[in-house]
Design an enzyme around this catalytic site. Structure first.
Site, PDB file in Angstrom:
ATOM      1  N   ILE A  83      12.985  30.941 -27.134  1.00  0.00           N
ATOM      2  CA  ILE A  83      12.728  30.268 -26.187  1.00  0.00           C
ATOM      3  C   ILE A  83      11.256  30.278 -26.310  1.00  0.00           C
ATOM      4  O   ILE A  83      10.353  31.127 -26.586  1.00  0.00           O
ATOM      5  CB  ILE A  83      13.041  31.444 -24.156  1.00  0.00           C
ATOM      6  CG1 ILE A  83      14.384  30.935 -24.434  1.00  0.00           C
ATOM      7  CG2 ILE A  83      12.381  30.147 -23.328  1.00  0.00           C
ATOM      8  CD1 ILE A  83      14.951  31.818 -23.247  1.00  0.00           C
ATOM      9  N   VAL A  85       7.449  27.929 -24.988  1.00  0.00           N
ATOM     10  CA  VAL A  85       6.771  26.620 -24.471  1.00  0.00           C
ATOM     11  C   VAL A  85       5.287  26.982 -25.037  1.00  0.00           C
ATOM     12  O   VAL A  85       4.378  27.773 -25.438  1.00  0.00           O
ATOM     13  CB  VAL A  85       6.245  27.277 -22.930  1.00  0.00           C
ATOM     14  CG1 VAL A  85       5.289  26.123 -21.945  1.00  0.00           C
ATOM     15  CG2 VAL A  85       7.481  26.744 -22.539  1.00  0.00           C
ATOM     16  N   GLN A  92       3.750  26.206 -15.999  1.00  0.00           N
ATOM     17  CA  GLN A  92       3.895  25.110 -14.994  1.00  0.00           C
ATOM     18  C   GLN A  92       5.254  24.774 -15.153  1.00  0.00           C
ATOM     19  O   GLN A  92       6.161  23.450 -14.521  1.00  0.00           O
ATOM     20  CB  GLN A  92       3.120  24.061 -16.026  1.00  0.00           C
ATOM     21  CG  GLN A  92       1.738  24.086 -15.776  1.00  0.00           C
ATOM     22  CD  GLN A  92       1.375  22.225 -16.958  1.00  0.00           C
ATOM     23  OE1 GLN A  92       1.338  21.619 -16.444  1.00  0.00           O
ATOM     24  NE2 GLN A  92       0.951  22.906 -17.548  1.00  0.00           N
ATOM     25  N   LEU A  94       8.158  24.888 -16.691  1.00  0.00           N
ATOM     26  CA  LEU A  94       8.719  24.591 -17.819  1.00  0.00           C
ATOM     27  C   LEU A  94      10.135  25.690 -18.335  1.00  0.00           C
ATOM     28  O   LEU A  94      11.526  25.089 -18.632  1.00  0.00           O
ATOM     29  CB  LEU A  94       8.381  23.925 -19.361  1.00  0.00           C
ATOM     30  CG  LEU A  94       8.879  22.937 -20.503  1.00  0.00           C
ATOM     31  CD1 LEU A  94       9.756  22.602 -19.503  1.00  0.00           C
ATOM     32  CD2 LEU A  94       8.031  22.839 -21.300  1.00  0.00           C
ATOM     33  N   MET A  95       9.417  26.869 -18.515  1.00  0.00           N
ATOM     34  CA  MET A  95      10.987  27.999 -18.781  1.00  0.00           C
ATOM     35  C   MET A  95      11.920  27.679 -17.437  1.00  0.00           C
ATOM     36  O   MET A  95      12.957  27.874 -18.289  1.00  0.00           O
ATOM     37  CB  MET A  95       9.586  29.196 -19.167  1.00  0.00           C
ATOM     38  CG  MET A  95      11.328  29.942 -19.724  1.00  0.00           C
ATOM     39  SD  MET A  95      10.687  32.080 -19.949  1.00  0.00           S
ATOM     40  CE  MET A  95       9.800  32.463 -18.721  1.00  0.00           C
ATOM     41  N   THR A  96      10.802  28.004 -16.745  1.00  0.00           N
ATOM     42  CA  THR A  96      12.139  27.834 -15.716  1.00  0.00           C
ATOM     43  C   THR A  96      13.285  26.739 -15.712  1.00  0.00           C
ATOM     44  O   THR A  96      14.565  26.830 -15.361  1.00  0.00           O
ATOM     45  CB  THR A  96      11.190  27.538 -14.184  1.00  0.00           C
ATOM     46  OG1 THR A  96       9.895  28.549 -14.665  1.00  0.00           O
ATOM     47  CG2 THR A  96      12.447  27.595 -12.886  1.00  0.00           C
ATOM     48  N   GLU A 120       9.241  40.263 -24.279  1.00  0.00           N
ATOM     49  CA  GLU A 120       8.274  40.820 -23.216  1.00  0.00           C
ATOM     50  C   GLU A 120       9.440  41.257 -21.763  1.00  0.00           C
ATOM     51  O   GLU A 120       9.970  40.711 -21.447  1.00  0.00           O
ATOM     52  CB  GLU A 120       6.779  40.289 -22.824  1.00  0.00           C
ATOM     53  CG  GLU A 120       5.807  39.512 -22.956  1.00  0.00           C
ATOM     54  CD  GLU A 120       5.415  39.520 -22.883  1.00  0.00           C
ATOM     55  OE1 GLU A 120       4.430  40.269 -21.840  1.00  0.00           O
ATOM     56  OE2 GLU A 120       5.474  37.625 -22.842  1.00  0.00           O
ATOM     57  N   TYR A 124      12.350  37.849 -18.084  1.00  0.00           N
ATOM     58  CA  TYR A 124      13.443  37.370 -17.205  1.00  0.00           C
ATOM     59  C   TYR A 124      14.380  37.821 -16.217  1.00  0.00           C
ATOM     60  O   TYR A 124      15.406  37.155 -16.053  1.00  0.00           O
ATOM     61  CB  TYR A 124      14.560  38.153 -18.424  1.00  0.00           C
ATOM     62  CG  TYR A 124      14.248  36.941 -19.632  1.00  0.00           C
ATOM     63  CD1 TYR A 124      13.826  35.679 -20.375  1.00  0.00           C
ATOM     64  CD2 TYR A 124      13.827  37.624 -20.701  1.00  0.00           C
ATOM     65  CE1 TYR A 124      13.754  34.556 -21.020  1.00  0.00           C
ATOM     66  CE2 TYR A 124      12.706  36.871 -22.088  1.00  0.00           C
ATOM     67  CZ  TYR A 124      12.842  35.828 -22.234  1.00  0.00           C
ATOM     68  OH  TYR A 124      12.564  35.415 -22.978  1.00  0.00           O
ATOM     69  N   PHE A 403      19.041  38.412 -32.559  1.00  0.00           N
ATOM     70  CA  PHE A 403      19.889  36.584 -32.314  1.00  0.00           C
ATOM     71  C   PHE A 403      18.451  36.141 -32.012  1.00  0.00           C
ATOM     72  O   PHE A 403      17.821  37.258 -31.359  1.00  0.00           O
ATOM     73  CB  PHE A 403      20.910  36.724 -32.017  1.00  0.00           C
ATOM     74  CG  PHE A 403      21.042  37.040 -30.579  1.00  0.00           C
ATOM     75  CD1 PHE A 403      20.877  36.533 -29.575  1.00  0.00           C
ATOM     76  CD2 PHE A 403      21.456  38.785 -30.083  1.00  0.00           C
ATOM     77  CE1 PHE A 403      21.195  36.779 -28.009  1.00  0.00           C
ATOM     78  CE2 PHE A 403      21.438  38.925 -28.930  1.00  0.00           C
ATOM     79  CZ  PHE A 403      21.413  37.819 -28.109  1.00  0.00           C
TER      80      PHE A 403
HETATM   81  C1  LIG Z   1      14.383  35.160 -26.129  1.00  0.00           C
HETATM   82  C2  LIG Z   1      13.749  34.358 -26.407  1.00  0.00           C
HETATM   83  O1  LIG Z   1      14.038  33.526 -26.734  1.00  0.00           O
HETATM   84  S1  LIG Z   1      12.424  36.114 -26.128  1.00  0.00           S
HETATM   85  C3  LIG Z   1      10.768  34.611 -26.818  1.00  0.00           C
HETATM   86  C4  LIG Z   1      10.657  34.218 -25.020  1.00  0.00           C
HETATM   87  N1  LIG Z   1       9.421  33.922 -25.726  1.00  0.00           N
HETATM   88  C5  LIG Z   1       7.474  34.020 -25.712  1.00  0.00           C
HETATM   89  O2  LIG Z   1       6.945  35.585 -26.008  1.00  0.00           O
HETATM   90  C6  LIG Z   1       6.674  33.596 -26.810  1.00  0.00           C
HETATM   91  C7  LIG Z   1       5.501  33.127 -25.656  1.00  0.00           C
HETATM   92  N2  LIG Z   1       5.238  32.810 -24.391  1.00  0.00           N
HETATM   93  C8  LIG Z   1       5.895  31.344 -24.180  1.00  0.00           C
HETATM   94  O3  LIG Z   1       6.250  30.708 -24.872  1.00  0.00           O
HETATM   95  C9  LIG Z   1       5.878  30.684 -22.637  1.00  0.00           C
HETATM   96  O4  LIG Z   1       4.796  31.764 -22.299  1.00  0.00           O
HETATM   97  C10 LIG Z   1       7.342  31.581 -21.998  1.00  0.00           C
HETATM   98  C11 LIG Z   1       8.683  30.681 -22.753  1.00  0.00           C
HETATM   99  C12 LIG Z   1       7.811  32.921 -22.182  1.00  0.00           C
HETATM  100  C13 LIG Z   1       7.211  31.309 -20.687  1.00  0.00           C
HETATM  101  O5  LIG Z   1       6.873  30.065 -20.368  1.00  0.00           O
HETATM  102  P1  LIG Z   1       6.497  29.398 -18.574  1.00  0.00           P
HETATM  103  O6  LIG Z   1       7.055  28.101 -19.019  1.00  0.00           O
HETATM  104  O7  LIG Z   1       4.966  29.848 -18.490  1.00  0.00           O
HETATM  105  O8  LIG Z   1       7.229  29.896 -17.656  1.00  0.00           O
HETATM  106  P2  LIG Z   1       7.281  29.533 -16.391  1.00  0.00           P
HETATM  107  O9  LIG Z   1       5.835  28.237 -15.651  1.00  0.00           O
HETATM  108  O10 LIG Z   1       8.500  28.566 -16.236  1.00  0.00           O
HETATM  109  O11 LIG Z   1       7.038  30.564 -15.567  1.00  0.00           O
HETATM  110  C14 LIG Z   1       8.379  30.772 -14.576  1.00  0.00           C
HETATM  111  C15 LIG Z   1       7.288  32.135 -14.028  1.00  0.00           C
HETATM  112  O12 LIG Z   1       7.439  33.027 -15.029  1.00  0.00           O
HETATM  113  C16 LIG Z   1       6.612  33.650 -15.079  1.00  0.00           C
HETATM  114  N3  LIG Z   1       5.921  34.157 -16.197  1.00  0.00           N
HETATM  115  C17 LIG Z   1       6.409  33.329 -17.543  1.00  0.00           C
HETATM  116  N4  LIG Z   1       5.880  33.895 -18.955  1.00  0.00           N
HETATM  117  C18 LIG Z   1       5.602  35.288 -18.457  1.00  0.00           C
HETATM  118  C19 LIG Z   1       5.162  36.171 -18.952  1.00  0.00           C
HETATM  119  N5  LIG Z   1       5.301  35.921 -20.277  1.00  0.00           N
HETATM  120  N6  LIG Z   1       4.546  37.609 -18.107  1.00  0.00           N
HETATM  121  C20 LIG Z   1       4.698  37.670 -16.640  1.00  0.00           C
HETATM  122  N7  LIG Z   1       5.323  36.392 -16.568  1.00  0.00           N
HETATM  123  C21 LIG Z   1       5.146  35.658 -16.636  1.00  0.00           C
HETATM  124  C22 LIG Z   1       5.495  32.862 -14.362  1.00  0.00           C
HETATM  125  O13 LIG Z   1       3.486  33.251 -13.735  1.00  0.00           O
HETATM  126  C23 LIG Z   1       6.340  32.115 -13.867  1.00  0.00           C
HETATM  127  O14 LIG Z   1       6.361  33.275 -12.285  1.00  0.00           O
HETATM  128  P3  LIG Z   1       6.480  32.226 -10.794  1.00  0.00           P
HETATM  129  O15 LIG Z   1       7.227  31.835 -10.355  1.00  0.00           O
HETATM  130  O16 LIG Z   1       5.969  33.590  -9.375  1.00  0.00           O
HETATM  131  O17 LIG Z   1       4.698  31.551 -10.950  1.00  0.00           O
END
Ligand SMILES: CC(=O)SCCNC(=O)CCNC(=O)[C@H](O)C(C)(C)COP(=O)(O)OP(=O)(O)OC[C@H]1O[C@@H](n2cnc3c(N)ncnc32)[C@H](O)[C@@H]1OP(=O)(O)O
Length: 403
Positions: A83, A85, A92, A94-96, A120, A124, A403
């Site tokens: 996962i 973005v 914005q 996208l992960m949601t 982190e 989740y 994984f």
């Molecule tokens: C299972 C795995 O693959 S673990 C690997 C996960 N990937 C990473 O850590 C790579 C670095 N991080 C990223 O790529 C991105 O920040 C992601 C994928 C974690 C989040 O993607 P986004 O598109 O920003 O998430 P999205 O906008 O849908 O956020 C949804 C909610 O989660 C919260 N959120 C998302 N990421 C984080 C974070 N790292 N820390 C705290 N809050 C977060 C957002 O603030 C949002 O909250 P809201 O609904 O109250 O507004």
């Protein structure tokens, strides 16, 4: 206003998705040989691409089908990973969108549970995942840490060359069966990926055989030398994978590691928190616990099927109301008892969110702790110990597979 869009990628975009994911982890793109292996775990229909107002790929997520061991049984699960973005497109939604699509995909594939290892801990839970198992990272100093003479023992440890190891280890792992909650099946592609860097040839592979010659445990480690003088024993053995079917196999492997000449440190990440290592040592304080870590996060994407895939302890049934912000079909009351779970219109004794149900699903956390944590709302206090007995497990869950 952003307009997040998600679609399944075709194979021609898999490498771009992997590169994007690695970049979000601040890692370099895959080399050709790395991609050759990684491509095997990018499966058609399971690699998602995310877009915001255009055709540029800016987000991704993928999953793999696995068999997950749960108390009293096992079930198909989606092992979620990859996962990411792009840093200029985060927050914005996208992960949601990606996770929502994954939940629908898992339900359609007959996978009642999704699991992941999280980068982190804050990400989740809002999507209904709960922390369902933990692991520990430990350090020992051979010479100061010795295995007691009355610790379990039986059989022998042998070093395999990496080709023999690559052939034997998948077979040995399979032969164990998924014997503890949290364990998952490992595909041939998983083994080919060599998830524990660096390349296999640099690792030392150990196999344990019982008294009749049957392989019942293995470990591999990477020796790291901090000093190149011949007479300095500054060598750390970093364990990459350590699996044992029996206590004797595990204790013998530890004995071998701790008696390896010239090694002054053994480090093992991702060990079960209930491994009885302290009880096998002459001095239990020689196990230095460097960290207690998240292991598996569990998301019940189909609560009814997931509950009925595991067994429960004895006692009176409890009616539990489950809330779920993302999967409406899961919402409602379930009567959970020794014979399984069924939907009901009865008044609930307890209420909880699906993330809390995910956290207790494999048996890692006592229900009373979740009550004290404010994660379970109690209508009938007498239901708390009953609920606890239904979910209680003797052995703590542990995945043990990256994984
Ligand atoms: C299972 C795995 O693959 S673990 C690997 C996960 N990937 C990473 O850590 C790579 C670095 N991080 C990223 O790529 C991105 O920040 C992601 C994928 C974690 C989040 O993607 P986004 O598109 O920003 O998430 P999205 O906008 O849908 O956020 C949804 C909610 O989660 C919260 N959120 C998302 N990421 C984080 C974070 N790292 N820390 C705290 N809050 C977060 C957002 O603030 C949002 O909250 P809201 O609904 O109250 O507004």
């Amino acid at each position: 206003m952003a307009n997040p869009q998600v679609r399944a990628l075709d194979e021609s975009s898999f490498r771009a998705a992997n590169t994007l994911f690695l970049r979000t982890l601040h890692a370099p793109p895959p080399t050709d040989p790395q991609w050759e292996r990684a491509s095997q775990v990018h499966l058609p229909g399971r690699v998602l691409g995310g877009y915001l107002d255009g055709e540029e790929l800016v987000g991704t997520a993928r999953s793999m089908p696995v068999e997950l061991s749960v108390p009293g049984g096992h079930l198909p699960a989606a092992a979620v990973t990859g996962i990411g973005v792009r840093a200029d497109k985060t927050r914005q939604g996208l992960m949601t969108e990606l996770l929502g699509r994954q939940f629908a995909g898992a339900r359609a594939a007959g996978e009642p549970v999704a699991i992941l290892h999280a980068s982190e801990a804050v990400i989740y839970e809002r999507f209904g995942y709960g922390l369902a198992s933990r692991s520990r990272r430990i350090r020992l100093e051979p010479g100061r840490a010795a295995i007691r003479s009355d610790a379990p023992s039986g059989g022998s440890v042998e070093i395999l060359d990496s080709a023999a190891g690559a052939e034997l280890l998948p077979e040995v792992y399979r032969s164990f069966g998924l014997h503890r909650p949290g364990m998952i099946s490992r595909s041939d592609a998983w083994w080919g990926l060599g998830l524990m860097p660096p390349p296999a040839g640099e690792r030392v592979v150990l196999v344990h055989r019982d008294g009749s010659g049957v392989a019942d445990g293995f470990a591999h480690y990477l020796p790291a030398k901090r000093d190149y003088r011949f007479d300095d024993a500054h060598v750390t053995l970093r364990i990459g994978d350590f699996q044992a079917r029996t206590a004797a196999a595990a204790a013998d492997l530890w004995r071998f590691l701790l008696e390896t000449d010239l090694a002054d440190t053994v480090v093992a990440a991702n060990r079960p928190v209930d491994e009885p290592l302290e009880w096998w040592l002459t001095d239990r304080r020689r196990v230095h616990v460097e960290s207690l870590d998240d292991d598996l996060w569990v998301r019940l994407v189909d609560v009814h099927s997931a509950l009925n895939a595991r067994t429960f302890g004895e006692g009176e049934p409890v009616v539990v109301a489950v809330s779920d912000a993302h999967i409406p079909d899961n919402r409602g009351c379930y009567r959970i008892g020794p014979d399984g779970a069924e939907r009901t219109d009865a008044q609930p004794d307890l209420s909880l969110d699906v993330s809390t149900l995910g956290a207790i699903y494999l048996g890692d956390h006592p229900v009373s702790r979740m009550v004290d944590a404010g994660r379970v709302q109690v209508r009938d206090p007498a239901a708390v110990p009953r609920f606890g007995r239904l979910f209680a497990q003797e052995q703590l869950p542990w995945c043990g597979t990256g994984f």
